[in-house]
Design a protein around this motif. Structure first.
Motif, PDB file in Angstrom:
ATOM      1  N   PHE A 109      48.199  36.296  48.549  1.00  0.00           N
ATOM      2  CA  PHE A 109      47.937  36.770  47.188  1.00  0.00           C
ATOM      3  C   PHE A 109      48.027  35.633  46.182  1.00  0.00           C
ATOM      4  CE2 PHE A 109      49.854  39.985  49.866  1.00  0.00           C
ATOM      5  CZ  PHE A 109      48.807  40.880  49.935  1.00  0.00           C
ATOM      6  N   ASP A 110      46.919  34.905  46.026  1.00  0.00           N
ATOM      7  CA  ASP A 110      46.844  33.795  45.089  1.00  0.00           C
ATOM      8  C   ASP A 110      46.781  34.327  43.653  1.00  0.00           C
ATOM      9  OD1 ASP A 110      44.349  34.894  45.722  1.00  0.00           O
ATOM     10  OD2 ASP A 110      43.294  33.127  44.985  1.00  0.00           O
ATOM     11  N   PRO A 111      47.122  33.485  42.677  1.00  0.00           N
ATOM     12  CA  PRO A 111      47.120  33.937  41.279  1.00  0.00           C
ATOM     13  C   PRO A 111      45.745  34.416  40.787  1.00  0.00           C
ATOM     14  CG  PRO A 111      48.310  31.866  41.482  1.00  0.00           C
ATOM     15  CD  PRO A 111      47.684  32.136  42.815  1.00  0.00           C
ATOM     16  N   GLN A 112      44.660  33.881  41.347  1.00  0.00           N
ATOM     17  CA  GLN A 112      43.328  34.297  40.930  1.00  0.00           C
ATOM     18  C   GLN A 112      42.927  35.633  41.559  1.00  0.00           C
ATOM     19  OE1 GLN A 112      43.908  31.160  42.233  1.00  0.00           O
ATOM     20  NE2 GLN A 112      44.000  30.165  40.243  1.00  0.00           N
ATOM     21  N   GLY A 113      43.600  36.048  42.614  1.00  0.00           N
ATOM     22  CA  GLY A 113      43.337  37.336  43.234  1.00  0.00           C
ATOM     23  C   GLY A 113      42.112  37.374  44.127  1.00  0.00           C
ATOM     24  N   LEU A 114      41.710  36.236  44.686  1.00  0.00           N
ATOM     25  CA  LEU A 114      40.515  36.192  45.516  1.00  0.00           C
ATOM     26  C   LEU A 114      40.654  37.071  46.755  1.00  0.00           C
ATOM     27  CD1 LEU A 114      37.731  34.911  46.161  1.00  0.00           C
ATOM     28  CD2 LEU A 114      38.986  33.231  47.499  1.00  0.00           C
ATOM     29  N   PHE A 115      41.777  36.948  47.443  1.00  0.00           N
ATOM     30  CA  PHE A 115      41.975  37.717  48.678  1.00  0.00           C
ATOM     31  C   PHE A 115      41.897  39.220  48.411  1.00  0.00           C
ATOM     32  CE2 PHE A 115      44.738  39.905  51.677  1.00  0.00           C
ATOM     33  CZ  PHE A 115      44.192  39.493  52.879  1.00  0.00           C
ATOM     34  N   LEU A 116      42.610  39.671  47.401  1.00  0.00           N
ATOM     35  CA  LEU A 116      42.608  41.101  47.097  1.00  0.00           C
ATOM     36  C   LEU A 116      41.244  41.558  46.584  1.00  0.00           C
ATOM     37  CD1 LEU A 116      44.875  43.197  47.386  1.00  0.00           C
ATOM     38  CD2 LEU A 116      45.072  43.150  44.921  1.00  0.00           C
ATOM     39  N   SER A 117      40.544  40.687  45.878  1.00  0.00           N
ATOM     40  CA  SER A 117      39.205  41.039  45.412  1.00  0.00           C
ATOM     41  C   SER A 117      38.257  41.260  46.586  1.00  0.00           C
ATOM     42  CB  SER A 117      38.644  39.937  44.518  1.00  0.00           C
ATOM     43  OG  SER A 117      39.373  39.857  43.328  1.00  0.00           O
ATOM     44  N   GLY A 122      36.343  44.701  46.673  1.00  0.00           N
ATOM     45  CA  GLY A 122      34.983  44.664  47.209  1.00  0.00           C
ATOM     46  C   GLY A 122      34.588  45.953  47.914  1.00  0.00           C
ATOM     47  N   PRO A 123      35.362  46.385  48.928  1.00  0.00           N
ATOM     48  CA  PRO A 123      35.011  47.639  49.594  1.00  0.00           C
ATOM     49  C   PRO A 123      35.044  48.847  48.661  1.00  0.00           C
ATOM     50  CG  PRO A 123      36.501  46.374  50.962  1.00  0.00           C
ATOM     51  CD  PRO A 123      36.417  45.672  49.639  1.00  0.00           C
ATOM     52  N   LEU A 124      35.992  48.882  47.722  1.00  0.00           N
ATOM     53  CA  LEU A 124      36.039  50.003  46.782  1.00  0.00           C
ATOM     54  C   LEU A 124      34.799  50.032  45.892  1.00  0.00           C
ATOM     55  CD1 LEU A 124      39.791  50.151  45.683  1.00  0.00           C
ATOM     56  CD2 LEU A 124      38.565  51.671  47.244  1.00  0.00           C
ATOM     57  N   LEU A 125      34.329  48.866  45.478  1.00  0.00           N
ATOM     58  CA  LEU A 125      33.113  48.825  44.669  1.00  0.00           C
ATOM     59  C   LEU A 125      31.886  49.244  45.474  1.00  0.00           C
ATOM     60  CD1 LEU A 125      33.682  45.607  42.543  1.00  0.00           C
ATOM     61  CD2 LEU A 125      33.567  47.964  41.741  1.00  0.00           C
ATOM     62  N   VAL A 126      31.830  48.839  46.737  1.00  0.00           N
ATOM     63  CA  VAL A 126      30.711  49.259  47.594  1.00  0.00           C
ATOM     64  C   VAL A 126      30.725  50.776  47.753  1.00  0.00           C
ATOM     65  CG1 VAL A 126      29.804  49.169  49.952  1.00  0.00           C
ATOM     66  CG2 VAL A 126      30.471  47.058  48.785  1.00  0.00           C
ATOM     67  N   ILE A 127      31.892  51.339  47.973  1.00  0.00           N
ATOM     68  CA  ILE A 127      32.018  52.794  48.109  1.00  0.00           C
ATOM     69  C   ILE A 127      31.633  53.481  46.801  1.00  0.00           C
ATOM     70  CG2 ILE A 127      33.734  54.636  48.365  1.00  0.00           C
ATOM     71  CD1 ILE A 127      34.994  52.858  50.590  1.00  0.00           C
ATOM     72  N   ALA A 128      32.048  52.930  45.671  1.00  0.00           N
ATOM     73  CA  ALA A 128      31.679  53.510  44.373  1.00  0.00           C
ATOM     74  C   ALA A 128      30.165  53.465  44.166  1.00  0.00           C
ATOM     75  CB  ALA A 128      32.392  52.771  43.237  1.00  0.00           C
ATOM     76  N   ILE A 129      29.529  52.391  44.602  1.00  0.00           N
ATOM     77  CA  ILE A 129      28.067  52.298  44.473  1.00  0.00           C
ATOM     78  C   ILE A 129      27.396  53.333  45.369  1.00  0.00           C
ATOM     79  CG2 ILE A 129      26.082  50.816  45.001  1.00  0.00           C
ATOM     80  CD1 ILE A 129      27.823  48.455  43.977  1.00  0.00           C
TER      81      ILE A 129
END
Length: 163
Positions: A109-117, A122-129
């Motif tokens: 969990f880096d400060p920029q949040g790349l891993f969590l993004s 990412g998967p949540l946004l795909v599901i929302a789409i």
């Protein structure tokens, strides 16, 4: 006529050079991005139980979305929950960054949040789409059904007036 042929030949040579340069830049330009992706992929221990649970959650949520595609109200609830999950990703990332030793082998969990993004948002946004597209198709079907009923009603009214 010869001048036209030579001008066309020169133009074709210029176009071929441009296409060759463009493809060379694209090939060299995508290579670093691909290398970064491979490095990211290999840096993760995919056998950690919490990662398996996270990926299982994404798969189960996708299956629920597919199975419930006819229930628009339930889909809207899932849509809002997915977007809420994306909205709170930054807060979740900072909380997980503070407590990673209790569940993970390394700090992802880096400060920029790349891993969590990548693995959460990412998967949540795909599901929302997917939900959004399904809702748009359902609305189109509803509009067509409504318009057909309206045309039938108008036809009955005009038929009754003629009698």
């Amino acid at each position: 006529m010869e001048e036209l042929k030579s001008a066309m030949g020169e133009h074709m040579d210029q176009m071929a050079d441009l296409v060759e340069k463009l493809t060379a830049e694209l090939r060299s330009g995508l290579r670093p991005a691909f290398d970064n992706f491979i490095g990211f992929f290999h840096a993760i221990d995919w056998t950690e139980p919490w990662l398996i649970c996270l990926m299982s959650f994404d798969v189960v949520l996708l299956l629920v979305v597919i199975i419930s595609r006819k229930n628009i109200n339930f889909q809207m609830c899932l849509f809002l929950l997915a977007l809420a999950g994306v909205y709170f990703a930054e807060t979740l990332n900072s909380s997980l960054r503070d407590n990673w030793k209790s569940f993970a082998g390394q700090n992802y969990f880096d400060p920029q949040g790349l891993f969590l993004s990548v693995l959460w948002s990412g998967p949540l946004l795909v599901i929302a789409i997917i939900i959004l597209v399904n809702t748009l198709f359902s609305l189109c079907y509803l509009i067509v059904t409504w318009k057909r009923a309206e045309l039938r009603h108008r036809a009955r009214l005009s038929h009754n007036k003629q009698d």
